[in-house]
Each structure stands twice: as structure tokens, then as C-alpha cells.
Design a protein around this motif. Structure first.
Motif, PDB file in Angstrom:
ATOM      1  N   LEU A 137      54.194 -19.280   4.464  1.00 45.82           N
ATOM      2  CA  LEU A 137      55.385 -18.433   4.451  1.00 45.82           C
ATOM      3  C   LEU A 137      55.059 -16.969   4.248  1.00 45.82           C
ATOM      4  O   LEU A 137      55.756 -16.084   4.744  1.00 45.82           O
ATOM      5  N   ASN A 138      53.992 -16.673   3.529  1.00 42.42           N
ATOM      6  CA  ASN A 138      53.635 -15.278   3.305  1.00 42.42           C
ATOM      7  C   ASN A 138      52.348 -14.899   4.009  1.00 42.42           C
ATOM      8  O   ASN A 138      51.621 -14.010   3.580  1.00 42.42           O
ATOM      9  N   ALA A 139      52.059 -15.619   5.093  1.00 43.02           N
ATOM     10  CA  ALA A 139      50.858 -15.369   5.887  1.00 43.02           C
ATOM     11  C   ALA A 139      49.591 -15.517   5.059  1.00 43.02           C
ATOM     12  O   ALA A 139      48.561 -14.933   5.370  1.00 43.02           O
ATOM     13  N   GLU A 140      49.680 -16.332   3.993  1.00 43.96           N
ATOM     14  CA  GLU A 140      48.509 -16.453   3.114  1.00 43.96           C
ATOM     15  C   GLU A 140      47.526 -17.504   3.632  1.00 43.96           C
ATOM     16  O   GLU A 140      46.464 -17.705   3.071  1.00 43.96           O
ATOM     17  N   GLY A 141      47.909 -18.169   4.737  1.00 45.25           N
ATOM     18  CA  GLY A 141      46.997 -19.151   5.304  1.00 45.25           C
ATOM     19  C   GLY A 141      47.228 -20.522   4.711  1.00 45.25           C
ATOM     20  O   GLY A 141      47.672 -20.659   3.578  1.00 45.25           O
ATOM     21  N   ALA A 142      46.979 -21.557   5.480  1.00 44.50           N
ATOM     22  CA  ALA A 142      47.136 -22.924   5.003  1.00 44.50           C
ATOM     23  C   ALA A 142      46.345 -23.828   5.920  1.00 44.50           C
ATOM     24  O   ALA A 142      46.365 -23.645   7.132  1.00 44.50           O
ATOM     25  N   GLY A 143      45.664 -24.769   5.362  1.00 38.12           N
ATOM     26  CA  GLY A 143      44.911 -25.719   6.181  1.00 38.12           C
ATOM     27  C   GLY A 143      43.940 -25.008   7.103  1.00 38.12           C
ATOM     28  O   GLY A 143      43.153 -24.167   6.668  1.00 38.12           O
ATOM     29  N   ALA A 144      44.022 -25.334   8.399  1.00 39.12           N
ATOM     30  CA  ALA A 144      43.071 -24.772   9.357  1.00 39.12           C
ATOM     31  C   ALA A 144      43.412 -23.328   9.700  1.00 39.12           C
ATOM     32  O   ALA A 144      42.564 -22.573  10.147  1.00 39.12           O
ATOM     33  N   ALA A 145      44.676 -22.943   9.514  1.00 34.21           N
ATOM     34  CA  ALA A 145      45.075 -21.596   9.924  1.00 34.21           C
ATOM     35  C   ALA A 145      44.707 -20.585   8.841  1.00 34.21           C
ATOM     36  O   ALA A 145      45.027 -20.793   7.674  1.00 34.21           O
ATOM     37  N   PRO A 146      44.020 -19.508   9.238  1.00 29.00           N
ATOM     38  CA  PRO A 146      43.511 -18.561   8.240  1.00 29.00           C
ATOM     39  C   PRO A 146      44.619 -17.673   7.687  1.00 29.00           C
ATOM     40  O   PRO A 146      45.700 -17.565   8.256  1.00 29.00           O
ATOM     41  N   SER A 147      44.316 -17.041   6.597  1.00 26.20           N
ATOM     42  CA  SER A 147      45.202 -16.014   6.047  1.00 26.20           C
ATOM     43  C   SER A 147      45.234 -14.834   7.006  1.00 26.20           C
ATOM     44  O   SER A 147      44.233 -14.482   7.626  1.00 26.20           O
ATOM     45  N   LEU A 148      46.404 -14.221   7.124  1.00 22.08           N
ATOM     46  CA  LEU A 148      46.509 -13.077   8.020  1.00 22.08           C
ATOM     47  C   LEU A 148      46.586 -11.776   7.227  1.00 22.08           C
ATOM     48  O   LEU A 148      46.796 -10.705   7.804  1.00 22.08           O
ATOM     49  N   ILE A 149      46.401 -11.882   5.922  1.00 21.82           N
ATOM     50  CA  ILE A 149      46.508 -10.679   5.102  1.00 21.82           C
ATOM     51  C   ILE A 149      45.264  -9.820   5.343  1.00 21.82           C
ATOM     52  O   ILE A 149      44.137 -10.266   5.118  1.00 21.82           O
ATOM     53  N   GLY A 150      45.489  -8.636   5.874  1.00 24.57           N
ATOM     54  CA  GLY A 150      44.385  -7.723   6.128  1.00 24.57           C
ATOM     55  C   GLY A 150      43.785  -7.845   7.516  1.00 24.57           C
ATOM     56  O   GLY A 150      42.835  -7.140   7.844  1.00 24.57           O
ATOM     57  N   VAL A 151      44.322  -8.714   8.386  1.00 24.77           N
ATOM     58  CA  VAL A 151      43.739  -8.786   9.741  1.00 24.77           C
ATOM     59  C   VAL A 151      44.224  -7.613  10.589  1.00 24.77           C
ATOM     60  O   VAL A 151      43.625  -7.273  11.602  1.00 24.77           O
ATOM     61  N   GLY A 152      45.334  -6.992  10.165  1.00 25.78           N
ATOM     62  CA  GLY A 152      45.781  -5.791  10.860  1.00 25.78           C
ATOM     63  C   GLY A 152      46.619  -6.081  12.086  1.00 25.78           C
ATOM     64  O   GLY A 152      46.663  -7.211  12.587  1.00 25.78           O
TER      65      GLY A 152
END
Ligand code: HEM
Lengths: 268, 528
Positions: free
Chosen positions: A71-86
Motif C-alpha cells: 500500500l505504501n510502495a514498501e514492497g512485498a513478496g517478489a515485488a521490490p520496494s519502490l521507495i527511492g527508485v525515482g
């Protein structure tokens, strides 16, 4: 016209006509090709102000992305966190259709984008608002046509990219079903963003490794290769000797053997 | 007699009185050529060789065999100002700045691919029909030599432009040289005149490519064709064709007209390919530098199987006495090809040792009538095909959504498993075809027409075979298996060594046949 018809029975008339017909067919084909290529979406100007864009981005994200990225783009399971990807990473992933990922396969494949330019910009703005990261660019910002140098771009490409993307940029296989896709037909901004974000198996090419000017060189070379007419006849996919060998065996030897059969056939 | 004819006649007379050629000419011109398409394969090889000589000579006028570094100033924009070898620069010049140069380069390369493809097809024809048997073993060996030289010649030609793609191939060749235990690094130093890539390699392979190998080619092709001439052609079996005659058309006018026409067709077709199909676009690949490498680098197809073998080898190395032996390169790069080509060259002798057949053969076999040989051929082809698939594994992976690792494992296992399967399946198919031939002889051809007999029974009408067809199906001989001799000619008991046992085993496998109908059986049908 009567000038022409005088030559109708000339002994070269038929070969010349044949050559002319072939030329015409070839010309039509490449014209059709070029027309198909130019059907590319032009970016629209995005006028909404920043905070509404971020808010809308958050909504789209919740609907379309949070199931995997949290919910906060913090990543879960196989999908990475998007915090800081820009915003660069989001623009690359979403506008090339890679995200949202269709199935959890080896690699998110390029496909027709699900979101339009506005929604993509909103998503990018939202993710960029979470933490600073590489910023997306627009095609207009990249003055590769003016500033780029195709020749040095070619050398840079062969030094840094060809081991994965093939010498002619046609793409190549990596291990375990992964692959580096072709770089032909990719928008300039996505080439740029791919280099600064390094999607999946691709390394990040920061400005220290390849300067922004050199990145424009690379784009210019890729675009030059893309628009280069196929010199010396139909290109066989530019993938090297495999298709050439295939053609030599099938059409080449096949046809000659056919003629040999015909020559030796008993006159009935 | 017209004046023209008179003139020709007197010139001919003049020549004949000095060189005495009339008798030879008469014999030659009356030489008979069998008429079957598969006999033209060798001609395709010869004609593409001529095309290679012609286009290659054109290329030498501009090609600069030098590794001197120059800055490119030609007309191909995306390489302007780049440093490269003079060899590469001159190849670009031929492609872009010499009138007709690109066409010639492309014809030359297409002709090279066709040359080798036709050579392999020709070899297969000779193999599957048993044309290599006595007295033609020597010509078979010359053929194997030509094939080997052809592969080397093609590889060197491919390397001459000094582009990044071919340079990658040379690098692999260097790795293979270095893998030879003890002397490897010396050989490599010798070939490259120092450390790879050095400055001498291109000039050296240039001379080998344009002079040395073509010279040997000319000599070998001459010997090869003279032998065919002298020994006469083999021919397919048929009525009126025996081990003692050749049935076909005389050299003049039919054969010469056909062959001459065929030359122009081959030339025209190769030129057509060169004009419409791009081949080896070196400008796309860029100049060679050892630091760069591209994904999906492939050699031409005739090296592709070797590349596939090298790619599939697991990383195996041993370290003894201070030297590393890279089995993963040595075995697929040198040992396996060495064994394969040796076996191929010796095959005529191996076969005659197994069958004990030392007689001359001028009539060809139908492949089904020699199931073992046909199966061996299918087995070898399968082997090469599997390795060839692995040579293109990266392209297969990206184009057919496969994993390169899957293809690797498929071919690693397949290279051991599939050839034997191909052997067994092919042999079964041959025997099934023989059985079919036997049925045809005994019961005639099934017409598919049903007839009701007066008492209500339905039968299918079988048409008797034409005498020609019946002859074709029954004229071959079936050799019995050899048995290992118990004692020699003077009655001394022979030690039943491994050699004899092996030979007896192979010989009985070789003799596995479906018996032809006997004369009695055939006679019986005639009374029906
Ligand atoms: C430069 C390459 C070659 C050229 C120019 C060439 C040319 C020819 C020609 C023109 C013939 C007579 C026509 C025919 O049977 O097709 C012939 C026959 C023959 N070739 Fe080749 N050939 C070449 C390579 C090979 C190879 C690779 C082999 C096998 C390893 C081979 C084995 C033979 C044999 C045994 C014959 C006699 C066949 C017969 O009389 O039925 N040749 N060759």
C-alpha cells in the motif's frame, strides 16, 4: 508514351521490367514500414499542478500496483520496494508497458502500456514524492539529434551494452530464460531512463560511468541504426550468420537442387 | 562446304597434326554422363568455387590486408572518425565507396555458404548411395580433404574483414590453440606473431585465404574430377545398367548444354541472392577490439556445430605438472572433430572390412538396401544437428521464449541419446521399406480398386509391377554375414581375438535384411 512503347520488344525489356517491379514492391514495402513506425504516441503536455498529480498518482497506485508493491510502495513478496527508485524508473517501467506486471514470470516483458501519459506521470510523481531518486526525462529534453555523435555512441555501445544487447542492438539471451531486449524502436527517454535506472538484470550506468553527453551519443547511434535502410538487400534480422546459414540451406541449396531435378527430368 | 566450316576444319586439322588431340577429344566428347539430379550436386560445388574465385579476385583489388590502425574517413556516417584496422576500413570502403563492391562482397559470401552447403549435400549423396566403395575410396578421401579445407577457408575469409563479430571467432580459435597441452601457447604465439591479436595475423591469413588454400583446392578438385572422369561415374541401378557400363547422355551436345546452362543458373542465382539479401553487414558490428564482445555472436553455419560443441562442454580443467589442461575446450574443439573427420575419411575401409566385400562397385545402392550404412549416416547427421542447435542456443532462446539453460541441457543429453535413437529408427525404417518392396514384388501394387467376385467376396485389385520396377526392387544383392574364422587357411586354430569377434558382431548387424523373394517364389506368382 510512344517513346516507351518503342522499346517494348527490346530484348532487355523483360529483365528491366522485372527489376522495376521488384524495386517497386520493395519501395512500397519500406514505405509501409516507415508509416507503421511513425505511428507513435507523442507525449502530451502535463499541466496539472504537482500536488494533485501526486494525489492522483497515489490513487492509481492503490488500484493498480499496491497488490504487489504494497500500500505504501514498501514492497512485498517478489515485488521490490519502490521507495527511492525515482520517477525515471516508474516512467520506464510503466510507459514501456512492463508494469503492472502481467504474470510473475522471469522478466516483466515490454507490452502495450496500460496507462496513458498523464496517469504515468501521476504515478511517477507519486513514487518520486516518497524519496528522492533518478528523475524521469522527456524526449524533448534529450537533444541527441543536435548534440549526439553516432560514431562515439557506437563505440560506447559496443563497450558497455553489446555483451547483452548484441552488436547490432538486436537483443540477446541471458541465463535462465532472461533476456536483454532489442533496443530498436525504444523511445529516446526510455533508453536514457534504462541507463540511469538499470532495470532488472541491467546494470545502472551512472553519470560517472557514462556521462549525460555520452548517453546522448548512445541514443544517437541507436537511432541511426534504427533508421538505417537495410543496405545491400533485405536484412535477415541482423542477427548474424544463423539466419544466413538457414537461408543458404533452404532457399539457396533447395532452389538449386530443384533446378537440378528439373534439368535432369526425363522429357516425357 | 562453306568458307567458315572450311576454316574451322583446317584449324582443327592443324591442331590435330601438332597435338594429336582428335582421338582423345573423340573419346572425351563421347563420354557418357548419367542423368540424375543428385549427380549435379558436385557441379554446384564446382560452379560456386568458380564464382568464389571470380568475386574474390575482385575483392583483392581494394582489400588491404593490414592491421595498421587508421581513422575511418569513408562515407558510412556512424563510424566516422573511429580508429580501426586498415583491413576493416578497406572492407568498409569496398562496401560503401567501391562501385558494385557491396554486391561483390555479398555474392562472395553467399557463394561461400552455398559452396559448403552443396559440398555437404554432395558428400551425403556419395555416402548414402555407397559411391565411395572400391575403386573410389581415394576420391572419397580427397573429398574429406576438400571439406576440411573448405571449412578452414571459409573461416579465414570470414575473419578477414576484422570486424567485431569475426574477431570474436578468431579469439575462440586462439583459445582452442592455447588449449593444446604443452605446445598450445607456443603455437598461438607463432600464429599471431606474439600476443593476441598482434599485427601479423591478418596479412598471414590473407595469403592463406587467397593463395595457399585456393591453390590446393585447384589441385585437389582437378584430381577429384579427373578421377571421376577416369573411373567413370557410378550410376543408379536399373534395367540395362550393370557394373560394366554407364548409361546416360554423351558429353556433347546434351550434357555440355545442360551443364553450361546450369553454371549460369548457379551464377545468376548467387548474384540474385547477393543483390537482394544482406549478408554479414560488417558496418553494423564495428571494428574488432579484444575488449568488446557482443551477445549472440555466431560463426557461419559450417563452424556452428563446433561452436555448439564448445558451448555445451561443462567446465572441466585439470592441473598437472604446472600446466592447466582445459578439457572443456580441448575435447569439443579438437578431439571430437579430429575423431569425426578421421572416422569419416576411413569409413570406406571400415565398411569393407566389416562386410568383407573387396569387389569393385559401379552400381549405387538404394539407401534402404544398406540399412546399417544409412542408419550410421542418419546418426551422424543427428549429432551435427544437435550441436548446431546448441550453436544457436541464444537465438533460439530469445526467439522461441526458451531458456538458454534448457536448450543447453537438452543438447547436452541429446547429443548422447538422440544419435543412437536416430540409428535404430532409421534402420527400422529401412527394413520396413525393404519389406514393402518384397510385398510389392510378391503381390503387385495395391490399386485401391475393389472388385466383387461372382460369389460375393470383395478383393482389392493388385496390379503386377512393370518389369523395370520389378527389376529395380530386386536387383540388389544381399551379402551374408561374415563369421569369425575358426582357423586359418592352413588349418591352424586362430585365437578368437576381440578384433574378430567385433567384426563378426558388426558384420551380422550389417547383414540384417529382409530377404528378397527367391526366384522360386517369383515364379510361383506368375502361375497365379
Ligand atoms: C571442392 C569440393 C568438391 C568439388 C568441387 C567436388 C566435385 C565433384 C564432382 C563435379 C563430381 C562428379 C559429379 C558428382 O558425382 O556429383 C564429384 C564426385 C565425387 N565426389 Fe566430389 N566434390 C567436392 C567435395 C567432395 C567431398 C567433400 C566428398 C566426400 C567426402 C567428395 C566425394 C566424391 C566422390 C566419392 C565422387 C565420385 C562419385 C561418383 O562417381 O558417383 N567430393 N565431385
Amino acid at each position: 508514351m510512344s517513346q516507351l512503347s518503342r522499346y517494348r520488344n527490346h530484348r532487355f525489356a523483360r529483365p528491366v521490367l522485372l527489376a522495376f517491379g521488384l524495386l517497386l514492391a520493395g519501395g512500397l514495402f519500406s514505405a509501409a514500414n516507415a508509416a507503421a513506425e511513425s505511428l507513435r504516441a507523442e507525449p502530451i503536455a502535463i499541466s496539472a499542478d504537482k500536488s494533485t498529480l501526486i494525489k492522483e498518482g497515489k490513487e492509481i497506485f492503490n488500484r493498480g500496483c499496491s497488490s504487489c508493491h504494497g500500500l505504501n510502495a514498501e514492497g512485498a513478496g517478489a515485488a521490490p520496494s519502490l521507495i527511492g527508485v525515482g520517477s525515471a524508473s516508474v516512467d520506464f517501467q510503466v510507459a514501456t508497458g512492463r508494469m503492472p506486471m502481467a504474470d510473475m514470470s522471469q522478466q516483466a516483458a515490454r507490452k502495450a502500456p496500460l496507462y496513458d501519459e498523464y496517469e504515468t506521470a501521476a504515478l511517477a510523481a507519486y513514487v518520486a514524492s516518497l524519496a528522492p531518486g533518478p528523475a524521469s526525462v522527456t524526449n524533448e529534453e534529450l537533444a541527441w539529434e543536435r548534440d549526439g555523435n553516432a560514431a562515439s555512441g557506437g563505440t560506447l555501445f559496443r563497450n558497455n551494452c553489446a555483451m547483452c544487447h548484441n552488436l547490432a542492438g538486436q537483443g540477446g539471451a541471458l541465463t535462465k530464460g532472461k533476456y536483454a531486449p532489442t533496443v530498436m524502436g525504444v523511445e529516446a527517454r526510455h533508453i536514457y531512463e534504462a541507463m540511469i535506472t538499470g532495470p532488472q538484470a541491467m546494470p545502472v550506468f551512472g553519470d560517472k560511468i557514462i556521462s549525460p553527453e555520452e548517453k546522448l551519443d548512445i541514443i544517437k547511434w541507436i537511432k541511426a541504426m534504427e533508421s538505417e535502410p537495410s543496405l545491400g538487400g533485405a536484412s535477415l534480422g541482423r542477427v548474424g550468420p544463423v539466419t544466413e546459414g538457414l537461408l543458404a540451406w533452404t532457399l539457396g541449396l533447395g532452389l538449386l537442387i530443384g533446378i537440378a531435378v528439373w534439368l535432369t527430368a526425363k522429357a516425357k | 562446304m562453306s568458307v567458315g566450316k572450311k576454316a574451322v576444319g583446317s584449324v582443327a586439322n592443324y591442331m590435330d597434326e601438332r597435338v594429336g588431340a582428335a582421338k582423345w577429344m573423340k573419346k572425351t566428347l563421347n563420354k557418357v554422363f548419367p542423368d540424375h539430379w543428385s549427380f549435379m550436386l558436385g557441379e554446384i560445388v564446382m560452379y560456386s568455387f568458380v564464382i568464389l574465385l571470380l568475386t574474390g579476385t575482385f575483392l583483392t583489388f581494394w582489400y588491404d590486408p593490414s592491421m595498421r590502425i587508421v581513422e575511418y574517413e569513408g562515407s558510412y556516417e556512424p563510424l566516422k572518425g573511429i580508429e580501426m584496422s586498415a583491413a576493416y576500413a578497406s572492407s568498409l570502403e569496398i562496401s560503401f565507396d567501391v562501385r558494385g563492391g557491396l554486391l561483390m562482397r555479398q555474392i562472395h559470401h553467399w557463394a561461400a555458404l552455398l559452396f559448403l552447403a552443396a559440398m555437404v549435400a554432395h558428400l551425403l549423396r556419395v555416402f548414402f548411395t555407397g559411391a565411395f566403395r572400391k575403386p573410389r575410396e581415394l576420391n572419397w578421401i580427397i573429398g574429406v580433404g576438400l571439406l576440411t579445407l573448405g571449412i578452414v577457408e571459409g573461416f579465414l575469409g570470414y575473419s578477414l574483414p576484422d570486424d567485431l563479430l569475426s574477431g570474436t571467432g578468431v579469439r575462440i580459435a586462439e583459445a582452442i590453440m592455447q588449449a593444446i597441452p604443452v605446445v598450445g601457447s607456443y603455437i598461438s604465439y607463432f600464429v599471431f606473431g606474439g600476443a593476441f591479436p598482434g599485427y601479423i595475423f591478418i596479412p598471414r591469413i590473407y595469403i592463406v585465404h587467397v593463395l595457399l588454400i585456393p591453390g590446393i583446392f585447384l589441385a585437389l578438385i582437378t584430381a577429384h574430377v579427373m578421377l571421376v572422369w577416369y573411373q567413370k561415374h557410378t550410376q543408379y541401378p536399373g534395367p540395362g545398367r550393370t557394373e560394366k557400363n554407364v548409361v546416360g547422355y554423351p558429353m556433347l551436345p546434351v550434357y555440355a548444354a545442360k551443364a553450361g546452362g546450369f553454371f549460369f543458373i548457379v551464377f545468376g542465382f548467387t548474384a540474385f541472392l547477393g543483390a537482394v539479401a544482406q549478408i554479414n553487414p560488417i558496418w553494423v558490428y564495428g571494428p574488432y577490439t579484444p575488449a568488446q564482445i557482443g551477445a549472440g555472436s555466431q560463426p557461419d553455419w559450417y563452424m556452428g556445430w563446433l561452436d555448439g560443441l564448445v558451448r555445451m562442454a561443462p567446465p572441466l580443467e585439470t592441473y598437472i605438472f604446472g600446466v592447466t589442461i582445459s578439457w572443456n575446450i580441448l575435447i569439443p574443439g579438437l578431439i571430437i572433430p579430429g575423431i569425426l573427420f578421421t572416422l569419416m575419411a576411413l569409413y570406406p575401409f571400415i565398411e569393407s572390412w566389416i562386410t568383407g566385400d573387396k569387389r569393385e562397385h559401379h552400381l549405387l545402392d538404394r539407401p534402404r538396401n544398406n540399412p546399417n550404412r544409412t542408419a550410421i549416416g542418419a546418426m551422424s547427421l543427428t549429432f551435427v544437428l544437435v550441436t548446431l542447435i546448441n550453436g544457436g542456443n541464444d537465438l533460439l532462446a530469445t526467439n522461441f521464449d526458451l531458456s538458454i539453460n534448457q536448450i543447453m541441457w537438452f543438447t547436452r543429453i541429446g547429443v548422447f541419446v538422440l544419435p543412437p535413437i536416430a540409428f535404430v529408427v532409421t534402420k527400422r525404417i529401412c527394413l520396413a521399406l525393404q519389406r514393402h518392396d518384397r510385398e510389392m514384388l510378391l503381390h503387385g501394387r495395391e490399386t485401391g480398386r475393389l472388385v466383387m467376385l461372382p460369389h460375393g467376396e470383395f478383393i482389392e485389385v493388385h496390379e503386377p509391377l512393370s518389369p523395370e520396377k520389378a527389376f529395380l526392387l530386386s536387383s540388389h544383392e544381399q551379402l551374408p554375414a561374415l563369421t569369425a574364422p575358426e582357423e586359418d587357411s592352413r588349418g591352424v586354430a586362430l585365437p578368437r581375438g576381440l578384433r574378430n569377434k567385433l567384426r563378426a558382431r558388426w558384420s551380422s548387424a550389417n547383414a540384417e535384411q529382409i530377404d528378397k523373394p527367391t526366384a522360386d517364389e517369383l515364379k510361383e506368382i506368375e502361375h497365379h
